[in-house]
Design a protein around this motif. Structure first.
Motif, PDB file in Angstrom:
ATOM      1  N   ASP A   1      92.151  -2.934   9.719  1.00 48.02           N
ATOM      2  CA  ASP A   1      91.494  -1.738  10.254  1.00 48.02           C
ATOM      3  C   ASP A   1      91.635  -1.538  11.797  1.00 48.02           C
ATOM      4  O   ASP A   1      91.106  -0.476  12.337  1.00 48.02           O
ATOM      5  CB  ASP A   1      89.957  -1.769   9.880  1.00 48.02           C
ATOM      6  CG  ASP A   1      89.689  -1.653   8.368  1.00 48.02           C
ATOM      7  OD1 ASP A   1      90.753  -1.257   7.880  1.00 48.02           O
ATOM      8  OD2 ASP A   1      88.483  -2.232   8.134  1.00 48.02           O
TER       9      ASP A   1
ATOM     10  N   VAL B   1      90.141  -2.954  14.258  1.00 46.58           N
ATOM     11  CA  VAL B   1      88.529  -3.140  14.805  1.00 46.58           C
ATOM     12  C   VAL B   1      88.268  -4.344  14.849  1.00 46.58           C
ATOM     13  O   VAL B   1      88.601  -5.462  14.412  1.00 46.58           O
ATOM     14  CB  VAL B   1      87.897  -2.630  13.360  1.00 46.58           C
ATOM     15  CG1 VAL B   1      86.440  -2.888  13.672  1.00 46.58           C
ATOM     16  CG2 VAL B   1      87.901  -1.027  13.533  1.00 46.58           C
TER      17      VAL B   1
ATOM     18  N   TYR C   1      93.149  -5.485  23.094  1.00 50.80           N
ATOM     19  CA  TYR C   1      92.213  -4.458  23.731  1.00 50.80           C
ATOM     20  C   TYR C   1      92.429  -4.339  24.977  1.00 50.80           C
ATOM     21  O   TYR C   1      92.587  -5.111  26.035  1.00 50.80           O
ATOM     22  CB  TYR C   1      90.857  -5.424  23.390  1.00 50.80           C
ATOM     23  CG  TYR C   1      89.564  -4.489  23.971  1.00 50.80           C
ATOM     24  CD1 TYR C   1      89.293  -3.604  22.923  1.00 50.80           C
ATOM     25  CD2 TYR C   1      89.164  -5.065  25.283  1.00 50.80           C
ATOM     26  CE1 TYR C   1      87.951  -2.928  23.782  1.00 50.80           C
ATOM     27  CE2 TYR C   1      88.075  -4.302  25.488  1.00 50.80           C
ATOM     28  CZ  TYR C   1      87.384  -3.174  24.780  1.00 50.80           C
ATOM     29  OH  TYR C   1      86.422  -2.478  25.179  1.00 50.80           O
TER      30      TYR C   1
ATOM     31  N   PHE D   1      87.561   3.072  23.691  1.00 46.16           N
ATOM     32  CA  PHE D   1      87.619   1.963  22.618  1.00 46.16           C
ATOM     33  C   PHE D   1      86.563   1.544  22.039  1.00 46.16           C
ATOM     34  O   PHE D   1      86.331   0.894  21.226  1.00 46.16           O
ATOM     35  CB  PHE D   1      88.557   0.849  23.379  1.00 46.16           C
ATOM     36  CG  PHE D   1      89.692   1.045  23.627  1.00 46.16           C
ATOM     37  CD1 PHE D   1      90.808   0.898  22.831  1.00 46.16           C
ATOM     38  CD2 PHE D   1      89.980   1.644  24.887  1.00 46.16           C
ATOM     39  CE1 PHE D   1      92.055   1.294  23.302  1.00 46.16           C
ATOM     40  CE2 PHE D   1      91.448   1.909  25.314  1.00 46.16           C
ATOM     41  CZ  PHE D   1      92.283   1.840  24.165  1.00 46.16           C
TER      42      PHE D   1
ATOM     43  N   LEU E   1      84.072   2.591  18.951  1.00 45.30           N
ATOM     44  CA  LEU E   1      83.855   3.373  17.877  1.00 45.30           C
ATOM     45  C   LEU E   1      82.476   3.307  16.996  1.00 45.30           C
ATOM     46  O   LEU E   1      82.039   4.469  16.819  1.00 45.30           O
ATOM     47  CB  LEU E   1      84.749   2.813  16.682  1.00 45.30           C
ATOM     48  CG  LEU E   1      86.468   2.722  16.765  1.00 45.30           C
ATOM     49  CD1 LEU E   1      86.761   1.919  15.523  1.00 45.30           C
ATOM     50  CD2 LEU E   1      86.695   4.084  16.684  1.00 45.30           C
TER      51      LEU E   1
ATOM     52  N   ARG F   1      82.992   2.003  11.864  1.00 42.13           N
ATOM     53  CA  ARG F   1      84.235   1.214  12.080  1.00 42.13           C
ATOM     54  C   ARG F   1      85.455   2.055  11.562  1.00 42.13           C
ATOM     55  O   ARG F   1      86.482   1.722  11.582  1.00 42.13           O
ATOM     56  CB  ARG F   1      83.993   0.033  11.187  1.00 42.13           C
ATOM     57  CG  ARG F   1      83.998   0.181   9.493  1.00 42.13           C
ATOM     58  CD  ARG F   1      83.842  -1.155   8.891  1.00 42.13           C
ATOM     59  NE  ARG F   1      85.297  -1.669   9.078  1.00 42.13           N
ATOM     60  CZ  ARG F   1      85.285  -3.110   9.143  1.00 42.13           C
ATOM     61  NH1 ARG F   1      84.191  -3.820   9.142  1.00 42.13           N
ATOM     62  NH2 ARG F   1      86.411  -3.691   9.250  1.00 42.13           N
TER      63      ARG F   1
ATOM     64  N   PRO G   1      88.133   5.277  12.697  1.00 45.07           N
ATOM     65  CA  PRO G   1      88.549   5.796  13.728  1.00 45.07           C
ATOM     66  C   PRO G   1      88.180   7.501  13.744  1.00 45.07           C
ATOM     67  O   PRO G   1      88.238   8.088  15.095  1.00 45.07           O
ATOM     68  CB  PRO G   1      90.100   5.782  13.757  1.00 45.07           C
ATOM     69  CG  PRO G   1      90.434   5.356  12.389  1.00 45.07           C
ATOM     70  CD  PRO G   1      89.296   4.796  11.663  1.00 45.07           C
TER      71      PRO G   1
ATOM     72  N   ARG H   1      87.770  -0.526  18.958  1.00 46.52           N
ATOM     73  CA  ARG H   1      88.946  -0.003  18.653  1.00 46.52           C
ATOM     74  C   ARG H   1      89.996  -0.794  19.135  1.00 46.52           C
ATOM     75  O   ARG H   1      90.066  -1.339  20.249  1.00 46.52           O
ATOM     76  CB  ARG H   1      89.285   1.342  18.902  1.00 46.52           C
ATOM     77  CG  ARG H   1      90.684   2.203  18.406  1.00 46.52           C
ATOM     78  CD  ARG H   1      90.569   3.454  18.455  1.00 46.52           C
ATOM     79  NE  ARG H   1      90.802   3.989  19.979  1.00 46.52           N
ATOM     80  CZ  ARG H   1      92.186   4.207  20.588  1.00 46.52           C
ATOM     81  NH1 ARG H   1      93.266   4.195  19.886  1.00 46.52           N
ATOM     82  NH2 ARG H   1      92.064   4.626  21.767  1.00 46.52           N
TER      83      ARG H   1
END
Ligand code: FAD
Length: 476
Positions: A103, A105, A128, A162, A164, A181, A183, A211
């Motif tokens: 995902d 995430v 990240y 970043f 979500l 979670r 996008p 994200r």
């Protein structure tokens, strides 16, 4: 005023061992990187959103102030309890809850540091990007509350790109789940965005859904030295026509270069006008091509020296020059008025020329460095003594810096936020109706004004009373 009865009720919520009035705990939690101490009456360390909600309900019932603290390395006093009350330290909400490769995430609690998150996701081949230089100490919750950025934001954007979803506790003690979670999400108001950059005034973040990206395969780093700042700025501006977007485009002006050489000689030419630190990343083949373009761009704009790192170790050596900036600059004066104004990228040459003139006119050393790629300059007005008159002239000089940034289409902070340090200048940057709307939102969420008072649009200190001081601080 935190009475004995309130203390008992706080202990009942979080457990007696997690409420402290010990002198060393109070002092440590009553300042940030500005090093100005304003004492809390107690420091409370909750573990869950439910405990935080109960604390906020109590604060509204008993009308005491609450100031939220993350890693405590902000530069604008946002986490400092300037009007007393309690500090709500988030340090115990420190778990990485999930990293999901499929995902893209990560779900974390707010006291996970930026560094811990980056290490954990990179171990799974993920990435990240937001990378404040304070990444080892600053918390993700603090990064969100200040919309933190860093060198890599030129290409990837800052923290807000970043986030979500967020769970947060409102100032009156409700637990909110905003975003999610996925996008893409067009389901109602983006309340998570209301918390980004809210400086601990609109709620307390308790869970963050972030994200992630796939980790870039390769990077190349280069250091280019220019005879004049103008050449370096032209090079930065010209990158937009080069067909590539570097990850990082960092600039150090001559005063900053000399500050580094005085601090720890690094072989930089003292007469140089400016240096650029440039990094590109991506797939190995495309990075090789981008590195060629970087070299060509620097040559086109007359770089007098160009060094490309052969490997990661040499790249780290180059970054080390940039990392020395803060301590090197701090050595150049007694008080550092450290600000992070931002201007449109095309206006950097005008801003630098203005700062050079301002330095001469005011008599203050003004070393300037920062994220040239997104126009975000760290402008340091250095005061040589702590006299009232010097402080007032320093504050007037900062006022000129901000007025110029705004006149050029920029603003007074690119990443550090406003806190109490920039509050005296806040109305330079927002129109009266905009300011009024911010106040209306604050009143709607925090009718009793208990959460983080004395910040952003409520200047608790006058401009000349603010500033990082290179000396021991008074204790509580
Ligand atoms: C050497 C140095 C280098 C730095 N470099 C950068 C840089 O490159 N880029 C950059 O952006 N910044 C930089 N900073 C500034 C600062 O470290 C960052 O802005 C960072 O995001 C602050 O995080 P923190 O956890 O320390 O927040 P704190 O200082 O603890 O708090 C900052 C604000 O966030 C609020 N807050 C904290 N946690 C929460 C929460 N869970 N919910 C709601 N509000 C909360 C606080 O009330 C306060 O208003 C630097 C600072 C230093 C000292």
């Amino acid at each position: 005023m935190i009475t004995a009865e309130i203390m008992q009720r706080l202990k009942g919520i979080v457990g007696a061992e997690y409420v402290s009035t010990a002198q060393e705990v109070i002092v440590a939690n009553s300042q940030d990187a500005l090093k100005q101490v304003f004492c809390a009456e107690a420091v409370v360390f909750p573990r869950t959103a439910e405990e935080i909600a109960a604390i906020m309900r109590l604060a509204n019932e008993e009308k005491f102030y609450v100031t939220v603290r993350g890693g405590g390395v902000g530069y604008t006093g946002g986490a400092v309890p300037i009007r007393g009350g309690i500090v709500l330290a988030t340090a115990r909400l420190n778990q990485i809850l999930e990293i999901n490769q499929a995902d893209l995430v990560a779900i974390v609690e707010p006291a996970v540091t930026n560094y811990q998150l980056q290490q954990a996701v990179e171990a799974q081949g993920l990435f990240y990007p937001p990378d404040p230089s304070s990444w080892r100490e600053s918390f993700i919750g603090g990064n969100i509350a200040l919309n933190a950025g860093g060198p890599r934001c030129v290409k990837y954007g800052n923290t807000k790109q970043f986030v979500l979803g967020l769970d947060f506790v409102t100032p009156t003690g409700e637990i909110i789940n905003a975003g999610g979670r996925v996008p893409k999400n067009a389901t109602g108001f983006h309340l998570e965005h209301l918390l980004i950059g809210s400086e601990g005034m609109l709620g307390i973040v308790t869970r963050c859904i972030l994200r992630l990206l796939p980790k870039p395969e390769a990077r190349r780093t280069a250091l280019a030295i220019f005879a004049t700042a103008q050449d370096a700025c032209n090079c930065v501006a010209d990158f937009t026509s080069s067909g590539i977007l570097p990850v990082a485009l960092e600039l150090l002006d001559r005063t900053s270069i000399n500050a580094i050489e005085d601090f720890e000689p690094s072989g930089l030419p003292r007469q140089a006008g400016a240096l650029l630190l440039i990094e590109v990343d991506g797939l190995r083949e495309s990075v090789a091509r981008e590195a060629e373009i970087v070299r060509a761009m620097c040559a086109k704009h007359g770089a007098i020296q160009f060094r490309e790192a052969a490997d990661d170790a040499e790249a780290d050596e180059i970054w080390e020059v940039r990392r020395k900036m803060s301590p090197a600059v701090a050595r150049t004066g007694k008080i550092k008025l450290n600000h992070d104004a931002v201007v449109p990228r095309s206006k950097i040459p005008v801003m630098l020329e203005f700062l050079e003139g301002l330095g001469k006119r005011s008599g203050f050393l003004i070393p300037t460095f920062g994220h040239a790629g997104d126009g975000n300059l760290h402008i340091n007005v250095m005061l040589q003594d702590d006299e009232e008159d010097t402080r007032r002239r320093g504050a007037a000089t900062v006022q000129e810096v901000f007025a110029k940034a705004v006149a050029l289409g920029g603003t007074i902070s690119g990443e550090h936020g406003v806190g109490y340090a920039k509050a005296p200048y806040f109305d330079l940057a927002v129109t009266p109706p905009t300011l009024e709307l911010m106040k209306t939102i604050k009143r709607a969420l925090d009718p009793n004004g208990v959460l983080n008072p004395g910040k952003v649009f409520e200047a608790a200190l006058a401009a000349h009373q603010v500033g990082f001081i290179n000396s021991n601080q008074p204790c509580c």
